[in-house]
Design a protein around this motif. Structure first.
Motif, short mmCIF file in Angstrom:
data_model
loop_
_atom_site.label_atom_id
_atom_site.label_comp_id
_atom_site.label_asym_id
_atom_site.label_seq_id
_atom_site.Cartn_x
_atom_site.Cartn_y
_atom_site.Cartn_z
N TYR A 188 0.01 -3.14 10.75
CA TYR A 188 -0.93 -3.85 9.88
C TYR A 188 -0.19 -4.89 9.02
O TYR A 188 -0.61 -6.03 8.90
CB TYR A 188 -1.64 -2.83 9.01
CG TYR A 188 -2.75 -3.36 8.16
CD1 TYR A 188 -4.01 -3.56 8.69
CD2 TYR A 188 -2.53 -3.65 6.82
CE1 TYR A 188 -5.03 -4.04 7.92
CE2 TYR A 188 -3.55 -4.12 6.03
CZ TYR A 188 -4.79 -4.32 6.59
OH TYR A 188 -5.80 -4.80 5.81
N ARG A 245 0.85 -1.17 0.00
CA ARG A 245 0.00 0.00 0.00
C ARG A 245 0.89 1.22 0.00
O ARG A 245 2.13 1.11 -0.01
CB ARG A 245 -0.90 -0.01 1.24
CG ARG A 245 -1.59 -1.35 1.37
CD ARG A 245 -2.90 -1.26 2.06
NE ARG A 245 -2.98 -0.25 3.09
CZ ARG A 245 -2.78 -0.49 4.37
NH1 ARG A 245 -2.48 -1.69 4.78
NH2 ARG A 245 -2.88 0.45 5.26
N PHE A 254 1.00 13.12 12.84
CA PHE A 254 0.07 12.10 12.41
C PHE A 254 0.54 11.35 11.18
O PHE A 254 0.05 10.28 10.89
CB PHE A 254 -1.31 12.71 12.19
CG PHE A 254 -1.94 13.07 13.47
CD1 PHE A 254 -2.18 12.10 14.42
CD2 PHE A 254 -2.26 14.36 13.78
CE1 PHE A 254 -2.72 12.41 15.63
CE2 PHE A 254 -2.80 14.69 14.99
CZ PHE A 254 -3.03 13.72 15.91
N TYR A 255 1.53 11.91 10.47
CA TYR A 255 2.10 11.15 9.36
C TYR A 255 2.84 9.93 9.91
O TYR A 255 2.69 8.82 9.41
CB TYR A 255 3.04 12.06 8.58
CG TYR A 255 3.57 11.43 7.32
CD1 TYR A 255 2.69 11.04 6.32
CD2 TYR A 255 4.92 11.22 7.14
CE1 TYR A 255 3.16 10.46 5.17
CE2 TYR A 255 5.40 10.64 5.99
CZ TYR A 255 4.51 10.26 5.01
OH TYR A 255 4.98 9.68 3.87
N LEU A 263 2.24 8.52 12.76
CA LEU A 263 1.26 7.60 13.33
C LEU A 263 0.65 6.73 12.24
O LEU A 263 0.48 5.51 12.42
CB LEU A 263 0.17 8.41 14.03
CG LEU A 263 -0.91 7.60 14.74
CD1 LEU A 263 -0.30 6.71 15.77
CD2 LEU A 263 -1.92 8.53 15.37
N ASP A 264 0.36 7.34 11.10
CA ASP A 264 -0.20 6.59 9.98
C ASP A 264 0.78 5.52 9.51
O ASP A 264 0.42 4.36 9.30
CB ASP A 264 -0.50 7.57 8.84
CG ASP A 264 -1.11 6.88 7.65
OD1 ASP A 264 -1.91 5.97 7.86
OD2 ASP A 264 -0.78 7.26 6.52
N ARG A 296 -4.97 2.31 21.63
CA ARG A 296 -4.44 1.95 20.33
C ARG A 296 -3.03 1.39 20.45
O ARG A 296 -2.69 0.38 19.82
CB ARG A 296 -4.43 3.18 19.41
CG ARG A 296 -4.09 2.87 17.99
CD ARG A 296 -4.06 4.11 17.15
NE ARG A 296 -5.33 4.82 17.14
CZ ARG A 296 -6.41 4.44 16.46
NH1 ARG A 296 -6.36 3.34 15.75
NH2 ARG A 296 -7.51 5.14 16.50
N SER A 299 0.95 2.69 12.04
CA SER A 299 -0.20 1.78 12.02
C SER A 299 -0.16 0.91 10.78
O SER A 299 -0.55 -0.25 10.82
CB SER A 299 -1.50 2.55 12.14
OG SER A 299 -1.96 2.93 10.89
N ASN A 300 0.37 1.47 9.67
CA ASN A 300 0.57 0.64 8.48
C ASN A 300 1.55 -0.49 8.75
O ASN A 300 1.34 -1.62 8.32
CB ASN A 300 1.12 1.49 7.33
CG ASN A 300 0.01 2.05 6.51
OD1 ASN A 300 -1.07 1.48 6.48
ND2 ASN A 300 0.25 3.15 5.86
#
Lengths: 289, 149
Positions: free
Chosen positions: A126, A8, A115-116, A118-119, A64, A122-123
């Motif tokens: 995942y 992704r 937040f970049y 954090l994204d 989280r 989380s990726n």
């Protein structure tokens, strides 16, 4: 062993393009077996600690962080994995194959919002949870890669502060002459805030001082008749510093039943808001009597 | 009236762009985040203009922002925190906090209580909106996808 590998828009793709990793390094079960079991557990828990620390630092809520760490540990087949996070502390423990408990903790002291990051984190979690046997080497390299992701220059944050203040000037119905006051106040407040933040001072003191200086600037501009509504200027500038992230995360923590970290954040947010208000009010009282 | 709404929308778009720079929201998250935030504020403004109840206006805007962020976090597979925080920030009653403390320091007890009440009410009602929507999403997840939870 080759599971479907999901590419992704994320860390991994970026790292492919920059040739930091190649595909062999992502899945290697052979490498994992060559590890001594104890070494493997130690390395895994260190990486998880690093991961959780980065996540807490970049503004995730406690539940989280806990969920991601437990899921990562489970995807590496660790037994009785558990994690505990509050805004200032991170605790991880699990059992390795010899039923020895491995545990570690870290004091988290510095929270900034990104937040970049954090994204990306989380990726990463995942990817790890959806593919079996992701190598620790890959985990480590991705963490390194995320950790050094870019910081903004001071000019950019000052510019963003000005933009936000101008928007709020319209929303609070300030006059056109207030715009120049808002720009100057925003520059002063943001540079003070950034300067003091780099010294790692107490956040209440930082907010108090920066809003005090902002208040002084806007009141001086008012007294030499450049702006019309100093209070509108102050309010629209200090909306930049209102701890919205902490308040929102506190509410979300309460939703999950994490009352410790929720209260922790709520109290801090409340004190920051009060110190912002007191700083600017004090400036006003001082100059107007 | 439509022009005022458009102006409010543009102002809140400006605000959310500024905050997205401060919070480092970029890439695929940027567009949904800033539009959620500015639509939320516009909704709050619109309701307040028409029906004149600031609390219900904030409640509806909070619900909208929470639904928006939960949906986009599921679509884009990313934490909903970034959308939620950007959306909530224009609604936070910063002016009320300032006015309350100004009134306290200047000795206007009655005005201080009035603005303090309003500030506290708005903050609580936004919190309530987020809490309700968040819990509903968790409930739906557990009802429809019980294996994942």
């Amino acid at each position: 062993m080759q599971k479907q590998y999901i590419l992704r828009e994320n860390v991994i793709k970026e790292m492919y393009n920059k040739n930091i990793i190649n595909k062999e390094q992502i899945f290697d079960s052979a490498n994992q077996k060559s590890y001594n079991q104890v070494d493997f557990s130690q390395q895994l828990i260190d990486l998880c600690l690093d991961f959780g620390n980065l996540m807490l630092e970049s503004g995730a809520e406690s539940s989280r962080v806990e969920d991601s760490i437990v899921r990562i540990l489970k995807s590496y087949n660790r037994k009785s994995a558990s994690a505990f996070a509050i805004p200032t502390l991170l605790l991880i423990s699990f059992k390795n194959d010899n039923d020895e408990i491995i545990t570690t903790s870290k004091r988290v002291s510095y929270i900034h919002n990104d937040f970049y990051k954090l994204d990306q984190l989380s990726n990463l979690s995942y990817e790890i949870c959806n593919n079996e046997n992701i190598s620790l080497e890959f985990f480590q390299k991705s963490l390194q890669h995320i950790k050094v992701s870019s910081e903004y220059r001071p000019f950019t944050t000052i510019f963003s502060t000005i933009i936000v203040s101008l928007g709020f000037i319209y929303i609070f119905r300030g006059s056109l002459r207030d715009v120049i006051g808002a720009i100057l106040t925003a520059i002063v407040m943001r540079s003070t805030f950034d300067f003091l933040s780099r010294k790692r001072l107490n956040s209440l003191f930082i907010n108090l001082i920066s809003s005090f200086l902002g208040g002084i600037v806007s009141e001086i501009l008012f007294s030499i008749n450049i702006v019309d509504n100093p209070s509108i200027i102050i309010v629209s500038t200090f909306m930049n510093f209102v701890p919205g992230i902490m308040i929102t995360n506190a509410i979300r923590d309460y939703t999950r039943g994490d009352y410790t970290s929720g209260t922790n954040k709520l109290i801090e947010a409340l004190l920051i808001a009060i110190s912002l208000a007191i700083g600017s009010v004090f400036a006003r009282i001082l100059l107007r009597g | 009236m439509p022009l005022t709404i458009l102006k409010e929308f543009l102002a809140s778009l400006l605000i959310s762009i500024g905050f997205s720079i401060q919070f480092r929201i970029k890439g695929r998250l940027l567009v949904p985040a800033i539009f959620g935030s500015s639509l939320g504020w516009t909704l709050c403004f619109l309701y307040n203009e028409i029906w004149g109840n600031i609390f219900i206006a904030n409640f509806i805007a909070g619900c909208f922002v929470a639904i928006w962020s939960e949906s986009f976090s599921r679509i884009l597979k990313t934490p909903s925190t970034s959308f939620l925080i950007l959306g909530v920030i224009p609604l936070v009653p910063g002016r009320g906090i300032y006015l309350t403390f100004l009134n306290i320091v200047e000795g206007n007890g009655a005005s201080a209580i009035k603005s303090g009440n309003e500030t506290l009410g708005i903050a609580l009602i936004i919190a309530l909106a987020i809490l309700i929507i968040n819990s509903l999403f968790i409930l739906f997840k557990q009802v429809f996808y019980p294996s994942n939870s």
